[in-house]
Design a protein around this motif. Sequence first.
Motif, mmCIF file in Angstrom:
data_model
loop_
_atom_site.group_PDB
_atom_site.id
_atom_site.type_symbol
_atom_site.label_atom_id
_atom_site.label_comp_id
_atom_site.label_asym_id
_atom_site.label_seq_id
_atom_site.Cartn_x
_atom_site.Cartn_y
_atom_site.Cartn_z
ATOM 1 N N PHE A 258 0.833 -1.206 0.000
ATOM 2 C CA PHE A 258 0.000 0.000 0.000
ATOM 3 C C PHE A 258 0.871 1.260 0.000
ATOM 4 O O PHE A 258 0.609 2.205 -0.751
ATOM 5 N N ALA A 262 0.870 4.105 -2.860
ATOM 6 C CA ALA A 262 0.470 5.466 -2.500
ATOM 7 C C ALA A 262 1.549 6.483 -2.833
ATOM 8 O O ALA A 262 1.259 7.570 -3.343
ATOM 9 N N THR A 322 -6.774 6.192 -2.123
ATOM 10 C CA THR A 322 -5.982 4.993 -2.427
ATOM 11 C C THR A 322 -6.499 3.799 -1.650
ATOM 12 O O THR A 322 -6.587 2.684 -2.174
ATOM 13 N N ALA A 323 -6.839 4.007 -0.372
ATOM 14 C CA ALA A 323 -7.355 2.912 0.448
ATOM 15 C C ALA A 323 -8.694 2.402 -0.086
ATOM 16 O O ALA A 323 -9.024 1.220 0.075
ATOM 17 N N LEU A 326 -7.685 1.643 -4.741
ATOM 18 C CA LEU A 326 -6.465 1.042 -5.280
ATOM 19 C C LEU A 326 -6.805 0.029 -6.368
ATOM 20 O O LEU A 326 -7.642 -0.854 -6.178
ATOM 21 N N LEU A 331 -1.570 -2.200 -7.776
ATOM 22 C CA LEU A 331 -1.111 -3.260 -6.881
ATOM 23 C C LEU A 331 0.041 -4.028 -7.501
ATOM 24 O O LEU A 331 1.091 -4.249 -6.853
ATOM 25 N N ALA A 384 -4.304 -5.213 0.611
ATOM 26 C CA ALA A 384 -3.607 -3.931 0.553
ATOM 27 C C ALA A 384 -4.537 -2.789 0.922
ATOM 28 O O ALA A 384 -4.175 -1.883 1.686
ATOM 29 N N ARG A 385 -5.755 -2.804 0.385
ATOM 30 C CA ARG A 385 -6.721 -1.756 0.730
ATOM 31 C C ARG A 385 -7.033 -1.777 2.229
ATOM 32 O O ARG A 385 -7.098 -0.732 2.881
ATOM 33 N N GLY A 388 -4.128 -0.426 4.323
ATOM 34 C CA GLY A 388 -4.058 1.024 4.227
ATOM 35 C C GLY A 388 -5.161 1.692 5.019
ATOM 36 O O GLY A 388 -4.923 2.673 5.751
#
Length: 409
Positions: A258, A262, A322-323, A326, A331, A384-385, A388
């Motif tokens: 993440f 970002a 981004t969170a 994404l 990714l 990843a989301r 973050g």
Amino acid sequence: MTARMHRLSNGLTVAVEHMAGVETAAVGLYAAVGARSEPDGRTGLAHMVEHMVFKGAASRDARAIAEDIEDVGGSLNAWTARDQTVFNARLLAADLPLGVEIIADLIRAPHFDAAELEREKSVVLAELGEARDTPDDIVFDHLQAAAFPGQSLGRPVLGDETSIAAIDVTALHGWLAGQYRPEALVLAAAGKIDEDAFLRQAEARFGDMAPGSPPSIPSATFTAGVHHDVRRFDQLHLALAFPGVGYLDADVHALGVFAGAAGGGASSRLFQEVREKRGLAYSVYSWNHSYADTGVFGVYLAAARRDGAKALALTREVLARTAEELTDAELQRAKIQAKAGLLMGAESVQARCDNLARGIQIHGRIAPLSESVERFEAVTLAQARRAGAAALAGGEVLATVGGKLATAA
């Protein structure tokens, strides 16, 4: 390339990685102690010890240490962090025993002369002054202090004028005796290594150390906060941070991905939105740093003072988007960047030595690079989301140098 780990009878870990096709070697002593281990009132002690051992050890004075290593074309270095102190040497393979000898002498037989200590205090104070006059350096100390107020993890590695003045020879000896215990040490070497010979050298130089582990390290808790250094500089330097995770946490690789997506490169959202599209900052990037029990995910940017508030607001907006948004392409790009960074960084003997020791300190075993690569590659978009979003929801720390901003998120 083969890597092997051994333990001396006193608990000190010895690790070696033979690398084909090279004629040099790197060797280092890696202590799992640093500024975070310092007691109240002793800020800067770990760093001062690192400086003072080079003023003379065993049969060598400071000049002889420098000349003996450079006479064989080698180099000797050291550094102190909040959770680690390292002494390392880079040499031609045939001269590896000299590197082991000098490093052992540094921590086992330092002179610690009182007059030298007073002179070195002036050097460290000059280093402290330089750091304070470097806004893109000192802003991270301000950030750490605001994130971990009143905690050892929040203190500056260099210390301050009062704590430096209070250090005496007794404190130096006490630090080495109490903290540099075999169970906290890894002696690692990488390059053109004769493993059996290196093990004999390790036993000869460190085998008679009394067994034991250092005192436990106090835990740390990330706390939302603000620190403004209002001295005027040409630019406003800003660091924004959120709680990360420890290096053994299941989400450590997901948060790393993440952070890369970002603000990890010129294609990242932060760089494209804050710098390229809006021109609000010259430098902007994000990072993720882990300790044993906690971590910090953060963003740094440097902007004209008039643009600071806009840059901060946009940074928060970009992180939140981004969170939520994404993409799979982002990714994959972040994952391949992480993989490339690991593999490219491991092509030197020094990097292999550092990675070998750090892996042992974190995992208690040799952790091959392929393992980290696989864990980065396994991160999913949802993970990843989620990582973050969890960081962003955990509270914010803002540190600035060069001006004061409104802090409302």
